[in-house]
Enzyme design. Structure first.
Site, short mmCIF file in Angstrom:
data_model
loop_
_atom_site.label_atom_id
_atom_site.label_comp_id
_atom_site.label_asym_id
_atom_site.label_seq_id
_atom_site.Cartn_x
_atom_site.Cartn_y
_atom_site.Cartn_z
N SER A 143 0.88 -1.17 0.00
CA SER A 143 0.00 0.00 0.00
C SER A 143 0.91 1.21 0.00
O SER A 143 2.11 1.10 0.32
CB SER A 143 -0.83 -0.02 1.28
OG SER A 143 -1.44 1.24 1.53
N TYR A 156 -1.64 -1.36 10.27
CA TYR A 156 -1.59 -1.53 8.81
C TYR A 156 -0.27 -1.00 8.26
O TYR A 156 0.39 -1.67 7.46
CB TYR A 156 -2.78 -0.76 8.23
CG TYR A 156 -3.08 -0.96 6.77
CD1 TYR A 156 -3.86 -2.03 6.34
CD2 TYR A 156 -2.63 -0.05 5.81
CE1 TYR A 156 -4.17 -2.20 5.00
CE2 TYR A 156 -2.94 -0.21 4.48
CZ TYR A 156 -3.72 -1.28 4.07
OH TYR A 156 -4.03 -1.43 2.74
N LYS A 160 2.37 -3.24 6.15
CA LYS A 160 2.63 -2.89 4.75
C LYS A 160 4.09 -2.46 4.53
O LYS A 160 4.68 -2.74 3.49
CB LYS A 160 1.65 -1.79 4.30
CG LYS A 160 0.18 -2.24 4.29
CD LYS A 160 -0.05 -3.45 3.38
CE LYS A 160 -1.52 -3.79 3.21
NZ LYS A 160 -1.74 -4.96 2.34
#
Ligand code: NAD
Length: 257
Positions: A143, A156, A160
């Protein structure tokens, strides 16, 4: 690597969004599909639709965070197709946006389990066979949150960022081993998928934010595979965000004389 009819593409998180976009495009290019998702009903519906369109599909309900589940999926893929040409470690989830220290343990375990262990299991279980075969391409979905810090999204961001690092290391290790296998780390900005529906996330997305369609991302992925491109940031302006982050790092790492 050129996409050629008859090659086998493995896609996790294939029942929705970006994974479905990639599977659909691979099918339209004549590739055989091995699809995994934790949502069995949606996976079966998607698999039936792709098969009706003429694709050869193996679909397996799989939790990518679970080592045994992923091993069964890998075994089923090899039993059915005997080869893997493209591996897309794509399944991912989000957790509510909140300050890092306020995240409960189950959220840490879920996000790191799916977004990081899912990638690790994919690499661990599929790449040795690809190395032995001497061909293929790995696409790991990270991402922009793997390249810059998104506030309140620490779980997250951590998974990532680790996915970017695993992809860079995989590429370096393959090169050092003289392997021709390519690696792409997919770093999208906002894409129109179910993942952004969490209300704490949706509330923070500015009204003028640019969303890509999953099919646009899939087209860029195929181009990155064919050009053997390591970093794929899908949105205009991503390079500026990365540059700003790197400049911030460089401005603060200088040693005091
Ligand atoms: N949509 C975006 O804006 C965006 C931006 C950057 C990165 N991404 C990344 O793209 C990837 C795909 O997400 P998406 O946007 O298509 O979302 P999505 O929710 O539409 O698709 C994710 C799929 O993964 C599946 N999944 C969830 N947990 C799983 C598990 N444990 N095992 C197997 N499958 C599981 C879901 O059932 C779903 O079908 C994710 O890794 C996500 O982090 C998305």
């Amino acid at each position: 690597m050129k996409l050629i009819e008859g090659q086998v593409a493995v896609v996790t998180g294939a029942a929705s969004g970006i994974g479905l976009g990639m599977a659909t495009l691979f099918a339209s290019r004549g590739l055989k599909l091995a699809l995994a998702d934790i949502d069995e009903d949606r996976l079966n519906a998607v698999s039936d639709e792709l098969a009706q369109g003429g694709a050869e599909v193996l679909a397996r309900a799989t939790n990518v965070a679970d080592a045994a589940d992923m091993q069964h999926f890998r075994d089923a893929v090899l039993e059915r197709f005997g080869r893997v040409d493209i591996l897309c470690n794509n399944a991912g989830i989000v957790s509510p946006f909140r300050p890092l220290w306020e995240n409960p343990l189950p959220d840490w375990e879920r996000v790191i389990g799916v977004n990081l262990w899912g990638i690790i299991h994919g690499i661990r279980l599929f790449v040795p066979g690809m190395v032995a075969a001497g061909r293929g391409h790995v696409v790991n979905t990270a991402s922009m949150a793997g390249l810059i810090v998104v506030p309140w999204n620490g779980l997250y961001n951590a998974a990532k960022t680790a996915t970017v690092s695993l992809s860079e290391t995989l590429r370096a290790d393959l090169e050092a081993a003289g392997s021709a296998i390519g690696v792409t780390v997919l770093c999208p900005g906002l894409v129109k998928t179910a993942i952004n529906s969490d209300p704490t996330i949706a509330a923070l997305i500015p009204p003028d934010a640019v969303f890509l369609e999953p099919a646009d991302v899939a087209r860029q992925v195929v181009s990155a595979i064919e050009r053997d491109q390591l970093y794929l940031a899908t949105h205009h302006g991503s390079d500026e965000l990365v540059r700003t982050r790197q400049e911030q790092v460089l401005s603060q790492v200088r040693r005091v004389p």
